[in-house]
Design a protein around this motif. Structure first.
Motif, PDB file in Angstrom:
ATOM      1  N   LEU A  45       0.805  -1.214   0.000  1.00 42.57           N
ATOM      2  CA  LEU A  45       0.000   0.000   0.000  1.00 42.57           C
ATOM      3  C   LEU A  45       0.843   1.270   0.000  1.00 42.57           C
ATOM      4  O   LEU A  45       0.477   2.269  -0.630  1.00 42.57           O
ATOM      5  CB  LEU A  45      -0.952  -0.003   1.198  1.00 42.57           C
ATOM      6  CG  LEU A  45      -2.039  -1.081   1.197  1.00 42.57           C
ATOM      7  CD1 LEU A  45      -2.818  -1.045   2.506  1.00 42.57           C
ATOM      8  CD2 LEU A  45      -2.975  -0.910   0.010  1.00 42.57           C
ATOM      9  N   PHE A  73      -8.241   1.719  -0.263  1.00 44.60           N
ATOM     10  CA  PHE A  73      -7.182   1.528   0.728  1.00 44.60           C
ATOM     11  C   PHE A  73      -6.029   2.509   0.492  1.00 44.60           C
ATOM     12  O   PHE A  73      -5.332   2.886   1.440  1.00 44.60           O
ATOM     13  CB  PHE A  73      -6.667   0.089   0.683  1.00 44.60           C
ATOM     14  CG  PHE A  73      -7.309  -0.823   1.688  1.00 44.60           C
ATOM     15  CD1 PHE A  73      -6.679  -1.155   2.869  1.00 44.60           C
ATOM     16  CD2 PHE A  73      -8.569  -1.353   1.443  1.00 44.60           C
ATOM     17  CE1 PHE A  73      -7.270  -2.007   3.799  1.00 44.60           C
ATOM     18  CE2 PHE A  73      -9.182  -2.203   2.351  1.00 44.60           C
ATOM     19  CZ  PHE A  73      -8.531  -2.532   3.539  1.00 44.60           C
ATOM     20  N   THR A  74      -5.816   2.897  -0.751  1.00 39.28           N
ATOM     21  CA  THR A  74      -4.708   3.793  -1.085  1.00 39.28           C
ATOM     22  C   THR A  74      -5.081   5.255  -0.901  1.00 39.28           C
ATOM     23  O   THR A  74      -4.260   6.062  -0.456  1.00 39.28           O
ATOM     24  CB  THR A  74      -4.264   3.555  -2.544  1.00 39.28           C
ATOM     25  OG1 THR A  74      -3.854   2.195  -2.685  1.00 39.28           O
ATOM     26  CG2 THR A  74      -3.114   4.468  -2.936  1.00 39.28           C
ATOM     27  N   LEU A  77      -4.330   7.156   2.341  1.00 39.00           N
ATOM     28  CA  LEU A  77      -2.885   7.277   2.557  1.00 39.00           C
ATOM     29  C   LEU A  77      -2.327   8.447   1.753  1.00 39.00           C
ATOM     30  O   LEU A  77      -1.438   9.164   2.218  1.00 39.00           O
ATOM     31  CB  LEU A  77      -2.177   5.985   2.163  1.00 39.00           C
ATOM     32  CG  LEU A  77      -2.587   4.720   2.920  1.00 39.00           C
ATOM     33  CD1 LEU A  77      -1.831   3.517   2.371  1.00 39.00           C
ATOM     34  CD2 LEU A  77      -2.349   4.879   4.410  1.00 39.00           C
ATOM     35  N   PRO A  95     -11.229   1.203   4.355  1.00 40.02           N
ATOM     36  CA  PRO A  95     -10.378   0.576   5.376  1.00 40.02           C
ATOM     37  C   PRO A  95     -10.535   1.185   6.758  1.00 40.02           C
ATOM     38  O   PRO A  95     -10.809   2.380   6.904  1.00 40.02           O
ATOM     39  CB  PRO A  95      -8.964   0.830   4.838  1.00 40.02           C
ATOM     40  CG  PRO A  95      -9.091   2.123   4.088  1.00 40.02           C
ATOM     41  CD  PRO A  95     -10.454   2.064   3.435  1.00 40.02           C
ATOM     42  N   SER A 150      -2.503  -2.024   7.173  1.00 34.56           N
ATOM     43  CA  SER A 150      -2.412  -0.727   6.515  1.00 34.56           C
ATOM     44  C   SER A 150      -1.673   0.253   7.421  1.00 34.56           C
ATOM     45  O   SER A 150      -1.869   0.254   8.644  1.00 34.56           O
ATOM     46  CB  SER A 150      -3.812  -0.177   6.228  1.00 34.56           C
ATOM     47  OG  SER A 150      -3.752   1.179   5.848  1.00 34.56           O
TER      48      SER A 150
END
Length: 219
Positions: A45, A73-74, A77, A95, A150
């Motif tokens: 990730l 999920f990315t 971030l 997430p 994560s």
């Protein structure tokens, strides 16, 4: 004008967004849609987020980060590393901090078993020639590092919107409504599409993304 950083889902490519990119650029926006290193066993990730941050570069004036499916999920971030004004998740995985991708389905009570082949599950409402092209552009999705927690520690302090497809066969609307409420405390917006609205409903999706930018600007 905004810059949209468009993040594709599992085993996919930036090409997935090309119709939405054309629509957004026609509305005066800028876009980036990088290929994530999803076929690289050494990438996780963090490396996915690295690819997006590199693609964004210095386009940080009015940045909207959009994540499709596993791209959910990315996307948060990326929002931790660049100044974003808005985070949009489309037919997403949402997430929890520290959650591994491989734990997501059990943690969210996912018990769906969509039947059919790739086109039937992902592209049932996409024109046949375009669906075939999507399959051709697809790439192997490495699972080598998807079991890692994560690095997300808390949800970013960025206004967040979720878009679901009423005909999504992978993440049915009743499931995604519940997960959105449980994890983000918000109600998702809905469009008439399957799991891949950037191909089946690009104009409608682009119009919705544009409306989000206008709403943020009015605040």
């Amino acid at each position: 004008m905004a810059t949209f950083a468009l993040i594709h889902g599992a085993g996919d490519a930036g090409w997935y967004w090309h119709l939405v990119e054309a629509e957004l650029r026609g509305r005066g926006h800028d876009t980036v849609a990088p290929d994530l290193p999803c076929d690289d066993d050494a990438a996780g990730l963090v490396e996915y987020a690295d690819a997006v941050v590199r693609a964004v570069g210095d386009r940080t004036g009015n940045l909207v980060v959009v994540g499709q499916s596993l791209g959910g999920f990315t996307a948060p971030l990326v929002c931790e590393r660049v100044p974003a004004t808005l985070l949009v998740l489309v037919a997403p995985m949402i997430p929890a901090p520290g959650e591994a991708v491989t734990d997501y389905f059990a943690n969210t009570g996912y018990d769906e078993e969509p039947g059919g082949d790739t086109i039937a599950v992902f592209y049932q409402d996409v024109p046949p020639a375009l669906a075939a092209a999507a399959v051709e552009h697809g790439r192997h999705q490495s699972e080598a590092r998807l079991g890692e927690p994560s690095p997300l520690t808390t949800w970013p302090g960025v206004p967040t919107r979720v878009v679901l497809g009423r005909d999504d066969r992978l993440f049915p609307p009743q499931y995604l409504r519940r997960v959105t409420h449980d994890r983000l405390g918000i109600t998702p917006d809905e469009i008439d599409s399957g799991h891949t609205p950037a191909l089946s409903r690009p104009r409608e999706l682009a119009a919705l993304l544009d409306s989000y930018v206008e709403a943020v600007a009015r605040v």
